[in-house]
Design a protein around this motif. Sequence first.
Motif, PDB file in Angstrom:
ATOM      1  N   ALA A  79       0.850  -1.194   0.000  1.00  0.00           N
ATOM      2  CA  ALA A  79       0.000   0.000   0.000  1.00  0.00           C
ATOM      3  C   ALA A  79       0.884   1.243   0.000  1.00  0.00           C
ATOM      4  O   ALA A  79       1.368   1.654   1.055  1.00  0.00           O
ATOM      5  CB  ALA A  79      -0.922  -0.003   1.207  1.00  0.00           C
ATOM      6  N   PRO A  80       1.116   1.855  -1.185  1.00  0.00           N
ATOM      7  CA  PRO A  80       1.924   3.079  -1.227  1.00  0.00           C
ATOM      8  C   PRO A  80       1.308   4.216  -0.408  1.00  0.00           C
ATOM      9  O   PRO A  80       2.017   5.050   0.121  1.00  0.00           O
ATOM     10  CB  PRO A  80       1.955   3.458  -2.704  1.00  0.00           C
ATOM     11  CG  PRO A  80       1.520   2.253  -3.452  1.00  0.00           C
ATOM     12  CD  PRO A  80       0.692   1.427  -2.509  1.00  0.00           C
ATOM     13  N   THR A  81      -0.035   4.240  -0.316  1.00  0.00           N
ATOM     14  CA  THR A  81      -0.751   5.206   0.516  1.00  0.00           C
ATOM     15  C   THR A  81      -1.981   4.490   1.072  1.00  0.00           C
ATOM     16  O   THR A  81      -2.286   3.361   0.683  1.00  0.00           O
ATOM     17  CB  THR A  81      -1.212   6.457  -0.271  1.00  0.00           C
ATOM     18  OG1 THR A  81      -2.258   6.090  -1.159  1.00  0.00           O
ATOM     19  CG2 THR A  81      -0.078   7.099  -1.045  1.00  0.00           C
ATOM     20  N   THR A  82      -2.718   5.163   1.935  1.00  0.00           N
ATOM     21  CA  THR A  82      -3.917   4.581   2.529  1.00  0.00           C
ATOM     22  C   THR A  82      -4.934   4.168   1.483  1.00  0.00           C
ATOM     23  O   THR A  82      -5.603   3.154   1.624  1.00  0.00           O
ATOM     24  CB  THR A  82      -4.562   5.584   3.502  1.00  0.00           C
ATOM     25  OG1 THR A  82      -3.599   5.915   4.504  1.00  0.00           O
ATOM     26  CG2 THR A  82      -5.791   4.997   4.166  1.00  0.00           C
ATOM     27  N   TRP A  83      -5.066   4.932   0.414  1.00  0.00           N
ATOM     28  CA  TRP A  83      -6.102   4.688  -0.594  1.00  0.00           C
ATOM     29  C   TRP A  83      -5.539   4.174  -1.915  1.00  0.00           C
ATOM     30  O   TRP A  83      -6.153   4.349  -2.969  1.00  0.00           O
ATOM     31  CB  TRP A  83      -6.931   5.938  -0.820  1.00  0.00           C
ATOM     32  CG  TRP A  83      -7.728   6.270   0.399  1.00  0.00           C
ATOM     33  CD1 TRP A  83      -7.428   7.215   1.350  1.00  0.00           C
ATOM     34  CD2 TRP A  83      -8.936   5.642   0.835  1.00  0.00           C
ATOM     35  NE1 TRP A  83      -8.390   7.205   2.332  1.00  0.00           N
ATOM     36  CE2 TRP A  83      -9.328   6.251   2.042  1.00  0.00           C
ATOM     37  CE3 TRP A  83      -9.743   4.619   0.318  1.00  0.00           C
ATOM     38  CZ2 TRP A  83     -10.466   5.888   2.739  1.00  0.00           C
ATOM     39  CZ3 TRP A  83     -10.884   4.258   1.018  1.00  0.00           C
ATOM     40  CH2 TRP A  83     -11.228   4.890   2.207  1.00  0.00           C
ATOM     41  N   ALA A  84      -4.365   3.532  -1.867  1.00  0.00           N
ATOM     42  CA  ALA A  84      -3.778   2.919  -3.065  1.00  0.00           C
ATOM     43  C   ALA A  84      -3.201   1.564  -2.689  1.00  0.00           C
ATOM     44  O   ALA A  84      -2.695   1.375  -1.586  1.00  0.00           O
ATOM     45  CB  ALA A  84      -2.697   3.814  -3.657  1.00  0.00           C
ATOM     46  N   GLN A  85      -3.289   0.620  -3.605  1.00  0.00           N
ATOM     47  CA  GLN A  85      -2.774  -0.727  -3.360  1.00  0.00           C
ATOM     48  C   GLN A  85      -2.088  -1.214  -4.634  1.00  0.00           C
ATOM     49  O   GLN A  85      -2.561  -0.969  -5.744  1.00  0.00           O
ATOM     50  CB  GLN A  85      -3.922  -1.660  -2.986  1.00  0.00           C
ATOM     51  CG  GLN A  85      -3.470  -3.022  -2.507  1.00  0.00           C
ATOM     52  CD  GLN A  85      -4.641  -3.891  -2.088  1.00  0.00           C
ATOM     53  OE1 GLN A  85      -5.576  -4.089  -2.858  1.00  0.00           O
ATOM     54  NE2 GLN A  85      -4.596  -4.406  -0.878  1.00  0.00           N
ATOM     55  N   LEU A  92       2.486  -9.224 -14.182  1.00  0.00           N
ATOM     56  CA  LEU A  92       1.507  -8.140 -14.156  1.00  0.00           C
ATOM     57  C   LEU A  92       1.497  -7.412 -12.811  1.00  0.00           C
ATOM     58  O   LEU A  92       1.459  -8.041 -11.756  1.00  0.00           O
ATOM     59  CB  LEU A  92       0.105  -8.704 -14.424  1.00  0.00           C
ATOM     60  CG  LEU A  92      -1.055  -7.724 -14.415  1.00  0.00           C
ATOM     61  CD1 LEU A  92      -0.926  -6.721 -15.570  1.00  0.00           C
ATOM     62  CD2 LEU A  92      -2.372  -8.487 -14.516  1.00  0.00           C
ATOM     63  N   THR A  93       1.499  -6.083 -12.869  1.00  0.00           N
ATOM     64  CA  THR A  93       1.309  -5.249 -11.683  1.00  0.00           C
ATOM     65  C   THR A  93      -0.091  -4.651 -11.754  1.00  0.00           C
ATOM     66  O   THR A  93      -0.449  -4.014 -12.738  1.00  0.00           O
ATOM     67  CB  THR A  93       2.343  -4.113 -11.621  1.00  0.00           C
ATOM     68  OG1 THR A  93       3.652  -4.677 -11.546  1.00  0.00           O
ATOM     69  CG2 THR A  93       2.104  -3.219 -10.408  1.00  0.00           C
ATOM     70  N   ILE A  94      -0.895  -4.879 -10.721  1.00  0.00           N
ATOM     71  CA  ILE A  94      -2.239  -4.324 -10.641  1.00  0.00           C
ATOM     72  C   ILE A  94      -2.195  -3.144  -9.682  1.00  0.00           C
ATOM     73  O   ILE A  94      -1.681  -3.259  -8.567  1.00  0.00           O
ATOM     74  CB  ILE A  94      -3.251  -5.366 -10.130  1.00  0.00           C
ATOM     75  CG1 ILE A  94      -3.297  -6.563 -11.076  1.00  0.00           C
ATOM     76  CG2 ILE A  94      -4.633  -4.740  -9.962  1.00  0.00           C
ATOM     77  CD1 ILE A  94      -4.061  -7.743 -10.512  1.00  0.00           C
ATOM     78  N   LEU A  95      -2.725  -2.016 -10.111  1.00  0.00           N
ATOM     79  CA  LEU A  95      -2.804  -0.825  -9.278  1.00  0.00           C
ATOM     80  C   LEU A  95      -4.268  -0.584  -8.960  1.00  0.00           C
ATOM     81  O   LEU A  95      -5.099  -0.469  -9.861  1.00  0.00           O
ATOM     82  CB  LEU A  95      -2.224   0.379 -10.017  1.00  0.00           C
ATOM     83  CG  LEU A  95      -0.817   0.190 -10.582  1.00  0.00           C
ATOM     84  CD1 LEU A  95      -0.437   1.362 -11.463  1.00  0.00           C
ATOM     85  CD2 LEU A  95       0.180  -0.013  -9.472  1.00  0.00           C
ATOM     86  N   GLN A  96      -4.583  -0.529  -7.691  1.00  0.00           N
ATOM     87  CA  GLN A  96      -5.953  -0.284  -7.251  1.00  0.00           C
ATOM     88  C   GLN A  96      -5.976   1.009  -6.439  1.00  0.00           C
ATOM     89  O   GLN A  96      -5.222   1.155  -5.482  1.00  0.00           O
ATOM     90  CB  GLN A  96      -6.462  -1.449  -6.383  1.00  0.00           C
ATOM     91  CG  GLN A  96      -7.802  -1.178  -5.822  1.00  0.00           C
ATOM     92  CD  GLN A  96      -8.413  -2.296  -5.020  1.00  0.00           C
ATOM     93  OE1 GLN A  96      -9.602  -2.362  -5.007  1.00  0.00           O
ATOM     94  NE2 GLN A  96      -7.680  -3.133  -4.330  1.00  0.00           N
ATOM     95  N   VAL A  97      -6.836   1.944  -6.837  1.00  0.00           N
ATOM     96  CA  VAL A  97      -6.878   3.252  -6.193  1.00  0.00           C
ATOM     97  C   VAL A  97      -8.326   3.632  -5.907  1.00  0.00           C
ATOM     98  O   VAL A  97      -9.209   3.405  -6.734  1.00  0.00           O
ATOM     99  CB  VAL A  97      -6.231   4.336  -7.091  1.00  0.00           C
ATOM    100  CG1 VAL A  97      -6.251   5.692  -6.413  1.00  0.00           C
ATOM    101  CG2 VAL A  97      -4.818   3.956  -7.466  1.00  0.00           C
TER     102      VAL A  97
END
Length: 129
Positions: A79-85, A92-97
């Motif tokens: 989790a780079p930030t509270t609202w990003a994963q 594959l890299t999945i980015l969830q925001v």
Amino acid sequence: MMLASINLNKRLGAGGAAGARARFAAWLRAHDVAVIVAQEPYKPADRRPPLLHGYVFAGGDGRLATWVREDTAASAVSAPTTWAQRIELGWLTILQVHLDAYTSGAHDSARRARGAGRGRGRAAFADLR
């Protein structure tokens, strides 16, 4: 590989949710979903994640969470930030925001997550309010 992104609006952890979790897991299996990235899956955000039959909790919390089918391995969830994963699945890299106009720093979360996984395949999922 089938991926599903869904905002559950805190429904997996609600009272009497066992039936809802069973129906959700059955739907995921019927559609051959290997990875679930969920926004707001349960509350409170710091509680133990609910079980989904046939899936393993890979990481996250009640804001953003990831489950993978038992035969699928996630190499890393961060989790780079509270609202990003960020979820690393082989190539594959999945980015969830979670982008909420009323959440302080939402755009910063998107910016930080975007820089992840350079040189690899990337997919981005976002809850856009």
